[in-house]
Design a protein around this motif. Structure first.
Motif, PDB file in Angstrom:
ATOM      1  N   MET A   1       0.857  -1.165   0.000  1.00 31.09           N
ATOM      2  CA  MET A   1       0.000   0.000   0.000  1.00 31.09           C
ATOM      3  C   MET A   1       0.902   1.225   0.000  1.00 31.09           C
ATOM      4  N   ALA A   2       0.898   1.952  -1.105  1.00 29.54           N
ATOM      5  CA  ALA A   2       1.760   3.116  -1.239  1.00 29.54           C
ATOM      6  C   ALA A   2       0.922   4.378  -1.201  1.00 29.54           C
ATOM      7  N   GLY A   3       1.538   5.456  -0.768  1.00 32.26           N
ATOM      8  CA  GLY A   3       0.879   6.751  -0.750  1.00 32.26           C
ATOM      9  C   GLY A   3       0.686   7.259   0.661  1.00 32.26           C
ATOM     10  N   ASN A   4       0.496   8.574   0.740  1.00 26.74           N
ATOM     11  CA  ASN A   4       0.263   9.133   2.069  1.00 26.74           C
ATOM     12  C   ASN A   4      -1.201   8.947   2.467  1.00 26.74           C
ATOM     13  N   GLU A   5      -1.531   9.370   3.663  1.00 27.36           N
ATOM     14  CA  GLU A   5      -2.871   9.115   4.198  1.00 27.36           C
ATOM     15  C   GLU A   5      -3.971   9.750   3.358  1.00 27.36           C
ATOM     16  N   THR A   6      -3.741  10.973   2.866  1.00 27.34           N
ATOM     17  CA  THR A   6      -4.757  11.646   2.075  1.00 27.34           C
ATOM     18  C   THR A   6      -5.028  10.897   0.775  1.00 27.34           C
ATOM     19  N   GLU A   7      -3.963  10.441   0.108  1.00 31.39           N
ATOM     20  CA  GLU A   7      -4.137   9.675  -1.120  1.00 31.39           C
ATOM     21  C   GLU A   7      -4.908   8.384  -0.861  1.00 31.39           C
ATOM     22  N   LEU A   8      -4.599   7.724   0.250  1.00 35.77           N
ATOM     23  CA  LEU A   8      -5.319   6.490   0.587  1.00 35.77           C
ATOM     24  C   LEU A   8      -6.798   6.763   0.810  1.00 35.77           C
ATOM     25  N   MET A   9      -7.115   7.838   1.539  1.00 39.24           N
ATOM     26  CA  MET A   9      -8.516   8.158   1.807  1.00 39.24           C
ATOM     27  C   MET A   9      -9.253   8.502   0.520  1.00 39.24           C
ATOM     28  N   LEU A  10      -8.583   9.181  -0.412  1.00 30.34           N
ATOM     29  CA  LEU A  10      -9.216   9.510  -1.684  1.00 30.34           C
ATOM     30  C   LEU A  10      -9.461   8.270  -2.531  1.00 30.34           C
ATOM     31  N   ARG A  11      -8.673   7.223  -2.310  1.00 34.18           N
ATOM     32  CA  ARG A  11      -8.856   5.963  -3.039  1.00 34.18           C
ATOM     33  C   ARG A  11      -9.855   5.035  -2.355  1.00 34.18           C
ATOM     34  N   GLY A  12     -10.505   5.501  -1.276  1.00 38.41           N
ATOM     35  CA  GLY A  12     -11.554   4.709  -0.636  1.00 38.41           C
ATOM     36  C   GLY A  12     -11.158   4.041   0.664  1.00 38.41           C
ATOM     37  N   TYR A  13      -9.917   4.207   1.109  1.00 38.14           N
ATOM     38  CA  TYR A  13      -9.490   3.615   2.363  1.00 38.14           C
ATOM     39  C   TYR A  13     -10.060   4.414   3.533  1.00 38.14           C
ATOM     40  N   GLY A  14     -10.307   3.739   4.620  1.00 35.65           N
ATOM     41  CA  GLY A  14     -10.748   4.381   5.845  1.00 35.65           C
ATOM     42  C   GLY A  14      -9.939   3.842   7.006  1.00 35.65           C
ATOM     43  N   LEU A  15      -9.992   4.531   8.126  1.00 36.42           N
ATOM     44  CA  LEU A  15      -9.233   4.120   9.301  1.00 36.42           C
ATOM     45  C   LEU A  15      -9.960   2.988  10.014  1.00 36.42           C
ATOM     46  N   THR A  16      -9.290   1.857  10.145  1.00 33.36           N
ATOM     47  CA  THR A  16      -9.829   0.704  10.857  1.00 33.36           C
ATOM     48  C   THR A  16      -9.103   0.587  12.189  1.00 33.36           C
ATOM     49  N   THR A  17      -9.851   0.510  13.255  1.00 30.27           N
ATOM     50  CA  THR A  17      -9.300   0.330  14.588  1.00 30.27           C
ATOM     51  C   THR A  17      -9.818  -0.996  15.128  1.00 30.27           C
ATOM     52  N   ALA A  18      -8.905  -1.840  15.574  1.00 31.19           N
ATOM     53  CA  ALA A  18      -9.292  -3.152  16.097  1.00 31.19           C
ATOM     54  C   ALA A  18      -8.709  -3.335  17.496  1.00 31.19           C
ATOM     55  N   GLU A  19      -9.492  -3.949  18.361  1.00 30.04           N
ATOM     56  CA  GLU A  19      -9.031  -4.299  19.703  1.00 30.04           C
ATOM     57  C   GLU A  19      -9.021  -5.821  19.799  1.00 30.04           C
ATOM     58  N   PHE A  20      -7.831  -6.351  20.004  1.00 32.73           N
ATOM     59  CA  PHE A  20      -7.629  -7.791  20.099  1.00 32.73           C
ATOM     60  C   PHE A  20      -7.600  -8.178  21.571  1.00 32.73           C
ATOM     61  N   TYR A  21      -8.400  -9.165  21.924  1.00 32.84           N
ATOM     62  CA  TYR A  21      -8.342  -9.755  23.266  1.00 32.84           C
ATOM     63  C   TYR A  21      -7.678 -11.118  23.111  1.00 32.84           C
ATOM     64  N   TYR A  22      -6.657 -11.357  23.906  1.00 36.99           N
ATOM     65  CA  TYR A  22      -5.914 -12.609  23.777  1.00 36.99           C
ATOM     66  C   TYR A  22      -5.521 -13.133  25.150  1.00 36.99           C
ATOM     67  N   HIS A  23      -5.292 -14.438  25.212  1.00 40.00           N
ATOM     68  CA  HIS A  23      -4.866 -15.088  26.450  1.00 40.00           C
ATOM     69  C   HIS A  23      -3.359 -14.955  26.587  1.00 40.00           C
ATOM     70  N   MET A  24      -2.920 -14.672  27.785  1.00 36.53           N
ATOM     71  CA  MET A  24      -1.479 -14.625  28.053  1.00 36.53           C
ATOM     72  C   MET A  24      -0.926 -16.045  27.939  1.00 36.53           C
ATOM     73  N   PRO A  25       0.225 -16.228  27.284  1.00 41.38           N
ATOM     74  CA  PRO A  25       0.760 -17.591  27.109  1.00 41.38           C
ATOM     75  C   PRO A  25       1.017 -18.324  28.428  1.00 41.38           C
ATOM     76  N   ASP A  26       1.527 -17.624  29.446  1.00 43.43           N
ATOM     77  CA  ASP A  26       1.862 -18.274  30.720  1.00 43.43           C
ATOM     78  C   ASP A  26       0.700 -18.283  31.713  1.00 43.43           C
ATOM     79  N   TYR A  27      -0.317 -17.474  31.453  1.00 39.71           N
ATOM     80  CA  TYR A  27      -1.469 -17.374  32.355  1.00 39.71           C
ATOM     81  C   TYR A  27      -2.731 -17.516  31.515  1.00 39.71           C
ATOM     82  N   ALA A  28      -3.179 -18.722  31.303  1.00 34.17           N
ATOM     83  CA  ALA A  28      -4.274 -19.013  30.372  1.00 34.17           C
ATOM     84  C   ALA A  28      -5.599 -18.345  30.754  1.00 34.17           C
TER      85      ALA A  28
END
Length: 89
Positions: A1-28
């Protein structure tokens, strides 16, 4: 994905924010969270799913769940036809 943020937004990209919940490897029984942001295209979200695949293959903490939101910052302009003007003092 090349280009600065404005170019990406003009091409239809939007900001995606994700929150991952995961188990700690040593503390299940402990859940931890991780926030991820990138410019992505809805509704397929190829960058998000690529990151989820990376997580499942390379990171020891197994995923519990993922919450995400997508916001397209630049969209079609709103246009109104103004037929008159009322001046106030």
């Amino acid at each position: 994905m090349a280009g600065n943020e404005t170019e990406l937004m003009l091409r239809g990209y939007g900001l995606t924010t994700a929150e991952f919940y995961y188990h700690m490897p040593d503390y299940a029984h402990v859940l931890n969270s991780f926030i991820w942001q990138d410019y992505d295209i809805a509704p397929d979200h190829p960058r998000l799913f690529k990151f989820i695949d990376f997580w499942q293959k390379e990171i020891e903490g197994p995923l519990h769940s993922v919450r995400f939101t997508h916001r397209r910052e630049i969209g079609p302009g709103h246009w109104r036809n103004v037929t008159g003007e009322i001046p106030l003092h």
